[in-house]
Design a protein around this motif. Structure first.
Motif, PDB file in Angstrom:
ATOM      1  N   MET A  37       0.826  -1.202   0.000  1.00 41.48           N
ATOM      2  CA  MET A  37       0.000   0.000   0.000  1.00 41.48           C
ATOM      3  C   MET A  37       0.865   1.259   0.000  1.00 41.48           C
ATOM      4  O   MET A  37       0.636   2.186  -0.783  1.00 41.48           O
ATOM      5  N   LEU A  38       1.872   1.284   0.870  1.00 40.42           N
ATOM      6  CA  LEU A  38       2.751   2.451   0.944  1.00 40.42           C
ATOM      7  C   LEU A  38       3.523   2.655  -0.351  1.00 40.42           C
ATOM      8  O   LEU A  38       3.654   3.782  -0.839  1.00 40.42           O
ATOM      9  N   ILE A  39       4.028   1.580  -0.930  1.00 38.35           N
ATOM     10  CA  ILE A  39       4.745   1.685  -2.202  1.00 38.35           C
ATOM     11  C   ILE A  39       3.825   2.254  -3.270  1.00 38.35           C
ATOM     12  O   ILE A  39       4.199   3.173  -4.011  1.00 38.35           O
ATOM     13  N   ASN A  40       2.603   1.741  -3.370  1.00 35.63           N
ATOM     14  CA  ASN A  40       1.659   2.222  -4.385  1.00 35.63           C
ATOM     15  C   ASN A  40       1.348   3.706  -4.207  1.00 35.63           C
ATOM     16  O   ASN A  40       1.380   4.478  -5.171  1.00 35.63           O
ATOM     17  N   LEU A  41       1.035   4.109  -2.983  1.00 33.75           N
ATOM     18  CA  LEU A  41       0.670   5.503  -2.734  1.00 33.75           C
ATOM     19  C   LEU A  41       1.837   6.459  -2.968  1.00 33.75           C
ATOM     20  O   LEU A  41       1.694   7.482  -3.646  1.00 33.75           O
ATOM     21  N   ILE A  42       2.996   6.132  -2.424  1.00 34.93           N
ATOM     22  CA  ILE A  42       4.153   7.027  -2.554  1.00 34.93           C
ATOM     23  C   ILE A  42       4.664   7.031  -3.986  1.00 34.93           C
ATOM     24  O   ILE A  42       5.007   8.078  -4.537  1.00 34.93           O
ATOM     25  N   ASP A  43       4.685   5.861  -4.629  1.00 34.63           N
ATOM     26  CA  ASP A  43       5.144   5.779  -6.021  1.00 34.63           C
ATOM     27  C   ASP A  43       4.249   6.601  -6.944  1.00 34.63           C
ATOM     28  O   ASP A  43       4.734   7.288  -7.838  1.00 34.63           O
ATOM     29  N   ASN A  44       2.940   6.560  -6.725  1.00 40.28           N
ATOM     30  CA  ASN A  44       2.031   7.379  -7.541  1.00 40.28           C
ATOM     31  C   ASN A  44       2.271   8.864  -7.311  1.00 40.28           C
ATOM     32  O   ASN A  44       2.236   9.653  -8.252  1.00 40.28           O
ATOM     33  N   ALA A  45       2.514   9.247  -6.066  1.00 39.62           N
ATOM     34  CA  ALA A  45       2.811  10.657  -5.782  1.00 39.62           C
ATOM     35  C   ALA A  45       4.075  11.088  -6.518  1.00 39.62           C
ATOM     36  O   ALA A  45       4.118  12.162  -7.134  1.00 39.62           O
ATOM     37  N   VAL A  46       5.106  10.256  -6.497  1.00 38.09           N
ATOM     38  CA  VAL A  46       6.361  10.555  -7.188  1.00 38.09           C
ATOM     39  C   VAL A  46       6.141  10.579  -8.704  1.00 38.09           C
ATOM     40  O   VAL A  46       6.613  11.475  -9.404  1.00 38.09           O
ATOM     41  N   LYS A  47       5.412   9.607  -9.202  1.00 37.70           N
ATOM     42  CA  LYS A  47       5.185   9.477 -10.641  1.00 37.70           C
ATOM     43  C   LYS A  47       4.500  10.718 -11.220  1.00 37.70           C
ATOM     44  O   LYS A  47       4.832  11.167 -12.316  1.00 37.70           O
ATOM     45  N   TYR A  48       3.550  11.294 -10.482  1.00 36.31           N
ATOM     46  CA  TYR A  48       2.785  12.418 -10.998  1.00 36.31           C
ATOM     47  C   TYR A  48       3.252  13.771 -10.467  1.00 36.31           C
ATOM     48  O   TYR A  48       2.546  14.767 -10.589  1.00 36.31           O
ATOM     49  N   THR A  49       4.441  13.795  -9.886  1.00 35.50           N
ATOM     50  CA  THR A  49       5.059  15.047  -9.455  1.00 35.50           C
ATOM     51  C   THR A  49       6.324  15.242 -10.280  1.00 35.50           C
ATOM     52  O   THR A  49       7.287  14.505 -10.134  1.00 35.50           O
ATOM     53  N   GLU A  50       6.304  16.223 -11.166  1.00 31.65           N
ATOM     54  CA  GLU A  50       7.455  16.476 -12.035  1.00 31.65           C
ATOM     55  C   GLU A  50       8.509  17.334 -11.352  1.00 31.65           C
ATOM     56  O   GLU A  50       9.699  17.154 -11.564  1.00 31.65           O
ATOM     57  N   VAL A  51       8.062  18.303 -10.560  1.00 26.31           N
ATOM     58  CA  VAL A  51       8.959  19.220  -9.852  1.00 26.31           C
ATOM     59  C   VAL A  51       8.327  19.519  -8.502  1.00 26.31           C
ATOM     60  O   VAL A  51       7.117  19.661  -8.401  1.00 26.31           O
ATOM     61  N   GLY A  52       9.151  19.591  -7.476  1.00 24.38           N
ATOM     62  CA  GLY A  52       8.625  19.976  -6.168  1.00 24.38           C
ATOM     63  C   GLY A  52       8.953  18.976  -5.093  1.00 24.38           C
ATOM     64  O   GLY A  52      10.112  18.641  -4.884  1.00 24.38           O
ATOM     65  N   TYR A  53       7.899  18.465  -4.434  1.00 25.37           N
ATOM     66  CA  TYR A  53       8.159  17.584  -3.299  1.00 25.37           C
ATOM     67  C   TYR A  53       7.055  16.545  -3.143  1.00 25.37           C
ATOM     68  O   TYR A  53       5.939  16.718  -3.616  1.00 25.37           O
ATOM     69  N   VAL A  54       7.422  15.491  -2.453  1.00 28.75           N
ATOM     70  CA  VAL A  54       6.487  14.485  -1.946  1.00 28.75           C
ATOM     71  C   VAL A  54       6.832  14.347  -0.472  1.00 28.75           C
ATOM     72  O   VAL A  54       7.974  14.038  -0.127  1.00 28.75           O
ATOM     73  N   HIS A  55       5.861  14.624   0.384  1.00 29.56           N
ATOM     74  CA  HIS A  55       6.098  14.567   1.825  1.00 29.56           C
ATOM     75  C   HIS A  55       5.176  13.519   2.436  1.00 29.56           C
ATOM     76  O   HIS A  55       3.964  13.559   2.237  1.00 29.56           O
ATOM     77  N   VAL A  56       5.769  12.574   3.155  1.00 26.51           N
ATOM     78  CA  VAL A  56       5.011  11.499   3.794  1.00 26.51           C
ATOM     79  C   VAL A  56       5.072  11.711   5.299  1.00 26.51           C
ATOM     80  O   VAL A  56       6.146  11.897   5.861  1.00 26.51           O
ATOM     81  N   ARG A  57       3.900  11.727   5.941  1.00 25.16           N
ATOM     82  CA  ARG A  57       3.791  11.891   7.384  1.00 25.16           C
ATOM     83  C   ARG A  57       3.128  10.654   7.960  1.00 25.16           C
ATOM     84  O   ARG A  57       2.134  10.170   7.428  1.00 25.16           O
ATOM     85  N   LEU A  58       3.657  10.161   9.065  1.00 21.96           N
ATOM     86  CA  LEU A  58       3.100   8.979   9.731  1.00 21.96           C
ATOM     87  C   LEU A  58       2.937   9.306  11.210  1.00 21.96           C
ATOM     88  O   LEU A  58       3.878   9.767  11.852  1.00 21.96           O
TER      89      LEU A  58
END
Length: 109
Positions: A37-58
């Motif tokens: 689940m985490l791989i799918n969610l984070i990978d999709n965020a990375v895949k559709y972010t061309e420039v900027g950031y992906v921030h994961v909070r737990l």
């Protein structure tokens, strides 16, 4: 494990990946399913972010573990969202504004 797998996809992009573990959380669940689940969610965020950031909070919220993923990607319009009902927008004004303008999506699971 999850971050190592995602890092390969982010190396060639001007995207910063950050992880924020607000407090230690113990999850009693199927390790492989949580990892998937985490791989799918984070990978999709990375895949559709061309420039900027992906921030994961737990963090823990009562007896639940909350995973928030915030990014500067294209987002998901309300019309195209096929997310199950157990996903919700976090509700903060800035994040909701980003969600509505397709500048990023922040969901809480």
């Amino acid at each position: 494990d999850v971050i190592d797998m995602i890092a390969i996809n982010i190396e060639s992009k001007p995207v910063e990946l950050s992880i924020e573990l607000i407090e230690p959380v113990i999850i009693i669940a199927n390790r492989d399913r949580i990892k998937q689940m985490l791989i799918n969610l984070i990978d999709n965020a990375v895949k559709y972010t061309e420039v900027g950031y992906v921030h994961v909070r737990l963090f823990a919220q009562g007896n639940k573990c909350v995973v928030e993923i915030e990014d500067t990607g294209i987002g998901i319009s309300k019309e195209n969202s096929l997310l199950p009902s157990n996903f919700s927008n976090s509700g903060s004004k800035n994040k909701l504004s980003s969600f509505l303008t397709n500048k990023g999506t922040d969901f809480t699971l």
